[in-house]
Design a protein around this motif. Structure first.
Motif, PDB file in Angstrom:
ATOM      1  N   PHE A   1      33.415  60.748  46.843  1.00  0.00           N
ATOM      2  CA  PHE A   1      34.859  60.421  46.116  1.00  0.00           C
ATOM      3  C   PHE A   1      34.130  59.465  45.039  1.00  0.00           C
ATOM      4  N   PRO A   2      34.140  59.648  43.689  1.00  0.00           N
ATOM      5  CA  PRO A   2      33.534  58.659  42.691  1.00  0.00           C
ATOM      6  C   PRO A   2      34.294  57.362  42.520  1.00  0.00           C
TER       7      PRO A   2
ATOM      8  N   ASP B   1      33.507  52.903  51.567  1.00  0.00           N
ATOM      9  CA  ASP B   1      34.972  53.485  51.859  1.00  0.00           C
ATOM     10  C   ASP B   1      34.554  55.136  51.819  1.00  0.00           C
ATOM     11  N   ASN B   2      33.829  55.626  51.200  1.00  0.00           N
ATOM     12  CA  ASN B   2      33.252  56.991  51.423  1.00  0.00           C
ATOM     13  C   ASN B   2      32.907  57.322  52.910  1.00  0.00           C
ATOM     14  N   VAL B   3      32.281  56.509  53.508  1.00  0.00           N
ATOM     15  CA  VAL B   3      31.788  56.716  54.720  1.00  0.00           C
ATOM     16  C   VAL B   3      32.818  56.512  55.873  1.00  0.00           C
ATOM     17  N   THR B   4      33.686  55.534  55.552  1.00  0.00           N
ATOM     18  CA  THR B   4      34.886  55.119  56.650  1.00  0.00           C
ATOM     19  C   THR B   4      35.892  55.709  56.379  1.00  0.00           C
ATOM     20  N   LEU B   5      36.274  56.640  55.347  1.00  0.00           N
ATOM     21  CA  LEU B   5      37.376  56.994  55.144  1.00  0.00           C
ATOM     22  C   LEU B   5      37.777  58.226  56.201  1.00  0.00           C
TER      23      LEU B   5
ATOM     24  N   ALA C   1      30.143  52.368  59.415  1.00  0.00           N
ATOM     25  CA  ALA C   1      29.382  52.522  58.205  1.00  0.00           C
ATOM     26  C   ALA C   1      28.098  51.768  58.061  1.00  0.00           C
ATOM     27  N   GLU C   2      28.001  50.708  58.482  1.00  0.00           N
ATOM     28  CA  GLU C   2      26.710  49.781  58.473  1.00  0.00           C
ATOM     29  C   GLU C   2      25.774  50.653  59.432  1.00  0.00           C
TER      30      GLU C   2
ATOM     31  N   ALA D   1      26.228  60.964  51.650  1.00  0.00           N
ATOM     32  CA  ALA D   1      26.679  62.184  52.407  1.00  0.00           C
ATOM     33  C   ALA D   1      26.329  62.405  53.673  1.00  0.00           C
ATOM     34  N   ILE D   2      25.147  62.467  53.996  1.00  0.00           N
ATOM     35  CA  ILE D   2      24.732  62.558  55.482  1.00  0.00           C
ATOM     36  C   ILE D   2      25.165  61.323  56.213  1.00  0.00           C
TER      37      ILE D   2
END
Length: 257
Positions: A101-102, A108-112, A129-130, A158-159
């Motif tokens: 998500f740009p 936030d991409n990882v935690t969404l 996320a960390e 993404a991974i």
């Protein structure tokens, strides 16, 4: 009944778009912890087969069974939505073009998804996320945005995003084909690390050297069928089918020839 020893089963998979048959009665299994590469020419049905595993591209007929549960159940809409969301939480998928998500930071991409689907707290999500970004060597970019990242960095995020859901199975659809050559190895190293951790993976790839060095088994697809399958040493060094030999003669590097 499903075979308890087979972690993923695909039975008689068929997919047609009108008169065009993309998958023609494919059956395959993947053991828990096994890493399977799918290779073949463009248009052979590789990505369609991969996307059928989590019902992103539903089969015309056939069954997909993950850890004893049928993925592509014929259910009323609401029941199906609940069922498929539960199944997809068990399957991480990494696409060719990242699909980040740009407008969201790396964090936030990882935690969404974990926050939305698993209901974990912000603090738990941040810790997750960390951990996952450290796993893929991206800790220092946690507050960057996708526009500030290289292609290889985006793919590693993404991974991490897929791993944050703690999947049982990882699917990679040409994960390195959109990257500049110098960035490919960074992503391959992450996938090799996952292999060492016994993650079950199905990998559609055009990189024969990677498939030979990392995967337990290789499937060669052409024309919507699995033409040949076996251990990398057999497929790359002594294929039995002429279609396999013709494909590999164009795609194997000097390392494999």
């Amino acid at each position: 009944m499903s075979d308890p020893h087979k972690f993923l089963e695909i039975r008689h998979a068929q997919k047609a778009y009108g008169q065009l048959e993309v998958l023609k009665d494919i059956s395959m299994t993947v053991d828990r912890g096994e890493i399977v590469a799918i290779i073949g020419p463009s248009g052979s049905g590789k990505s369609t087969l991969l996307r059928a595993i989590n019902d992103l591209d539903p089969l015309t007929s056939g069954e997909v069974i993950l850890d004893g549960v049928q993925v592509n159940k014929d259910l009323p809409h609401r029941q199906y939505e609940k069922h498929i969301n539960q199944m997809r939480q068990q399957v991480g998928m990494v696409f060719q073009h990242f699909n980040l998500f740009p407008h969201l930071s790396v964090r936030d991409n990882v935690t969404l998804a974990p926050k939305m689907l698993k209901g974990i707290s912000d603090a738990e999500a941040d810790k997750l996320a960390e951990q996952q970004l450290a796993h893929v060597g991206m800790s220092e970019r946690i507050d960057y945005y996708p526009s500030q990242l290289s292609g290889g960095q985006k793919q590693r995020v993404a991974i991490a995003r897929a791993l944050a859901m703690n999947p049982k199975l990882m699917l990679f659809d040409e994960a390195t084909s959109a990257l500049d050559p110098e960035l490919v190895e960074d992503v391959n190293l992450v996938m090799k690390r996952l292999a060492e951790e016994d993650m079950t993976m199905v990998i559609v790839t055009h990189e024969m050297d990677f498939a030979a060095s990392v995967c337990d088994r290789v499937l060669f697809m052409d024309g919507g069928v699995v033409v040949e399958e076996g251990p990398p040493d057999v497929i790359f060094k002594n294929p039995t089918q002429e279609r396999t030999r013709a494909f590999l003669s164009k795609h194997l590097s000097n390392v494999q020839k």
